[in-house]
Design a protein around this motif. Structure first.
Motif, PDB file in Angstrom:
ATOM      1  N   UNK A 118      39.108  34.263  73.623  1.00  0.00           N
ATOM      2  CA  UNK A 118      39.084  34.988  72.344  1.00  0.00           C
ATOM      3  C   UNK A 118      40.361  35.812  72.189  1.00  0.00           C
ATOM      4  N   UNK A 119      40.698  36.557  73.221  1.00  0.00           N
ATOM      5  CA  UNK A 119      41.877  37.425  73.169  1.00  0.00           C
ATOM      6  C   UNK A 119      43.161  36.609  73.068  1.00  0.00           C
ATOM      7  N   UNK A 120      43.245  35.527  73.829  1.00  0.00           N
ATOM      8  CA  UNK A 120      44.418  34.659  73.775  1.00  0.00           C
ATOM      9  C   UNK A 120      44.530  33.993  72.397  1.00  0.00           C
ATOM     10  N   UNK A 121      43.409  33.563  71.847  1.00  0.00           N
ATOM     11  CA  UNK A 121      43.422  32.931  70.522  1.00  0.00           C
ATOM     12  C   UNK A 121      43.875  33.913  69.443  1.00  0.00           C
ATOM     13  N   UNK A 122      43.470  35.174  69.558  1.00  0.00           N
ATOM     14  CA  UNK A 122      43.913  36.180  68.599  1.00  0.00           C
ATOM     15  C   UNK A 122      45.435  36.322  68.642  1.00  0.00           C
ATOM     16  N   UNK A 123      45.981  36.382  69.843  1.00  0.00           N
ATOM     17  CA  UNK A 123      47.423  36.467  70.021  1.00  0.00           C
ATOM     18  C   UNK A 123      48.114  35.222  69.455  1.00  0.00           C
ATOM     19  N   UNK A 124      47.575  34.042  69.790  1.00  0.00           N
ATOM     20  CA  UNK A 124      48.165  32.786  69.293  1.00  0.00           C
ATOM     21  C   UNK A 124      48.112  32.715  67.772  1.00  0.00           C
ATOM     22  N   UNK A 125      46.988  33.119  67.178  1.00  0.00           N
ATOM     23  CA  UNK A 125      46.911  33.119  65.717  1.00  0.00           C
ATOM     24  C   UNK A 125      47.988  34.019  65.116  1.00  0.00           C
ATOM     25  N   UNK A 126      48.215  35.180  65.714  1.00  0.00           N
ATOM     26  CA  UNK A 126      49.247  36.083  65.187  1.00  0.00           C
ATOM     27  C   UNK A 126      50.606  35.390  65.181  1.00  0.00           C
ATOM     28  N   UNK A 127      50.943  34.719  66.280  1.00  0.00           N
ATOM     29  CA  UNK A 127      52.220  34.001  66.349  1.00  0.00           C
ATOM     30  C   UNK A 127      52.268  32.858  65.342  1.00  0.00           C
ATOM     31  N   UNK A 128      51.196  32.081  65.273  1.00  0.00           N
ATOM     32  CA  UNK A 128      51.158  30.935  64.356  1.00  0.00           C
ATOM     33  C   UNK A 128      51.210  31.379  62.898  1.00  0.00           C
ATOM     34  N   UNK A 129      50.504  32.451  62.581  1.00  0.00           N
ATOM     35  CA  UNK A 129      50.510  32.940  61.195  1.00  0.00           C
ATOM     36  C   UNK A 129      51.883  33.492  60.817  1.00  0.00           C
ATOM     37  N   UNK A 130      52.599  34.027  61.771  1.00  0.00           N
ATOM     38  CA  UNK A 130      53.985  34.410  61.507  1.00  0.00           C
ATOM     39  C   UNK A 130      54.821  33.150  61.241  1.00  0.00           C
ATOM     40  N   UNK A 131      54.510  32.077  61.962  1.00  0.00           N
ATOM     41  CA  UNK A 131      55.166  30.793  61.704  1.00  0.00           C
ATOM     42  C   UNK A 131      54.848  30.273  60.307  1.00  0.00           C
ATOM     43  N   UNK A 132      53.601  30.444  59.863  1.00  0.00           N
ATOM     44  CA  UNK A 132      53.214  30.078  58.495  1.00  0.00           C
ATOM     45  C   UNK A 132      54.048  30.870  57.494  1.00  0.00           C
ATOM     46  N   UNK A 133      54.146  32.160  57.707  1.00  0.00           N
ATOM     47  CA  UNK A 133      54.917  33.036  56.814  1.00  0.00           C
ATOM     48  C   UNK A 133      56.377  32.586  56.739  1.00  0.00           C
ATOM     49  N   UNK A 134      56.984  32.338  57.896  1.00  0.00           N
ATOM     50  CA  UNK A 134      58.383  31.910  57.923  1.00  0.00           C
ATOM     51  C   UNK A 134      58.575  30.528  57.306  1.00  0.00           C
ATOM     52  N   UNK A 135      57.593  29.647  57.496  1.00  0.00           N
ATOM     53  CA  UNK A 135      57.660  28.317  56.886  1.00  0.00           C
ATOM     54  C   UNK A 135      57.630  28.424  55.360  1.00  0.00           C
ATOM     55  N   UNK A 136      56.676  29.181  54.831  1.00  0.00           N
ATOM     56  CA  UNK A 136      56.529  29.281  53.373  1.00  0.00           C
ATOM     57  C   UNK A 136      57.699  30.040  52.748  1.00  0.00           C
ATOM     58  N   UNK A 137      58.087  31.145  53.353  1.00  0.00           N
ATOM     59  CA  UNK A 137      59.138  31.977  52.765  1.00  0.00           C
ATOM     60  C   UNK A 137      60.547  31.407  52.955  1.00  0.00           C
ATOM     61  N   UNK A 138      60.814  30.828  54.133  1.00  0.00           N
ATOM     62  CA  UNK A 138      62.190  30.458  54.474  1.00  0.00           C
ATOM     63  C   UNK A 138      62.385  28.989  54.825  1.00  0.00           C
ATOM     64  N   UNK A 139      61.276  28.210  54.864  1.00  0.00           N
ATOM     65  CA  UNK A 139      61.388  26.806  55.222  1.00  0.00           C
ATOM     66  C   UNK A 139      61.628  26.563  56.703  1.00  0.00           C
ATOM     67  N   UNK A 140      61.385  27.578  57.525  1.00  0.00           N
ATOM     68  CA  UNK A 140      61.605  27.446  58.971  1.00  0.00           C
ATOM     69  C   UNK A 140      60.443  26.686  59.601  1.00  0.00           C
ATOM     70  N   UNK A 141      60.775  25.648  60.351  1.00  0.00           N
ATOM     71  CA  UNK A 141      59.769  24.870  61.082  1.00  0.00           C
ATOM     72  C   UNK A 141      60.077  24.996  62.569  1.00  0.00           C
ATOM     73  N   UNK A 142      59.157  25.600  63.307  1.00  0.00           N
ATOM     74  CA  UNK A 142      59.311  25.718  64.756  1.00  0.00           C
ATOM     75  C   UNK A 142      58.767  24.428  65.373  1.00  0.00           C
ATOM     76  N   UNK A 143      59.542  23.745  66.221  1.00  0.00           N
ATOM     77  CA  UNK A 143      59.046  22.524  66.846  1.00  0.00           C
ATOM     78  C   UNK A 143      57.717  22.775  67.565  1.00  0.00           C
ATOM     79  N   UNK A 144      56.825  21.814  67.523  1.00  0.00           N
ATOM     80  CA  UNK A 144      55.484  21.969  68.084  1.00  0.00           C
ATOM     81  C   UNK A 144      55.519  22.494  69.522  1.00  0.00           C
ATOM     82  N   UNK A 145      56.379  21.936  70.339  1.00  0.00           N
ATOM     83  CA  UNK A 145      56.403  22.317  71.753  1.00  0.00           C
ATOM     84  C   UNK A 145      56.853  23.761  71.974  1.00  0.00           C
TER      85      UNK A 145
END
Length: 148
Positions: A118-145
């Protein structure tokens, strides 16, 4: 009298400088989801549709769309994943502001316990949602790996 326990919930609220239709596409369109979350994805943003979230073996997960209101909300109930995620539902509720900013209210509810996953997933969601924000706002795509 039977007491129903809803479990624990992860919450993240944050702004994205974009209109809600652009944010909705990024969270509900499999072709865009792969730019910030799973390696591969399939599904249609309609209630009852099945989504496949593939993260590499053995992480080939499935969920069902339980709420889908275009440009407003998108919720998935997990149906085949690991034991901690199976009873859970995650979702996005979008609130567009006058200044071209959409507030994303994210939740991941139904966790049975607040364990390490649960705690790890919360942390991962925070990172991924920041990736969503950067993707939508700036077109940044972080490679899956590198999405960890």
């Amino acid at each position: 009298m039977k007491v129903i326990k809803e479990g624990f919930t992860i919450y993240h609220n944050f702004p994205i400088k974009a209109l809600s239709n652009k944010v909705f596409k990024a969270i509900a369109n499999p072709d865009e989801l792969v730019h910030w979350w799973p390696l591969k994805c399939s599904g249609k943003p309609t209630i009852g549709a099945e989504y496949n979230f593939f993260f590499g073996e053995p992480y080939n997960w499935f969920g069902e769309v339980v709420e889908c209101k275009e440009n407003t909300s998108f919720h998935i109930k997990m149906t085949k994943s690991d034991k901690d995620w199976n009873p859970t539902t995650f979702g996005f509720d979008l609130f567009e502001k006058d200044d071209g900013v959409t507030w994303v209210h994210f939740f991941h509810k139904g966790w049975i316990e607040q364990n390490d996953h649960f705690k790890h997933s919360s942390y991962c969601w925070a990172l991924l949602l920041n990736g969503l924000k950067n993707y939508v706002e700036k077109g940044i795509i972080i490679p899956f790996e590198k999405r960890n």
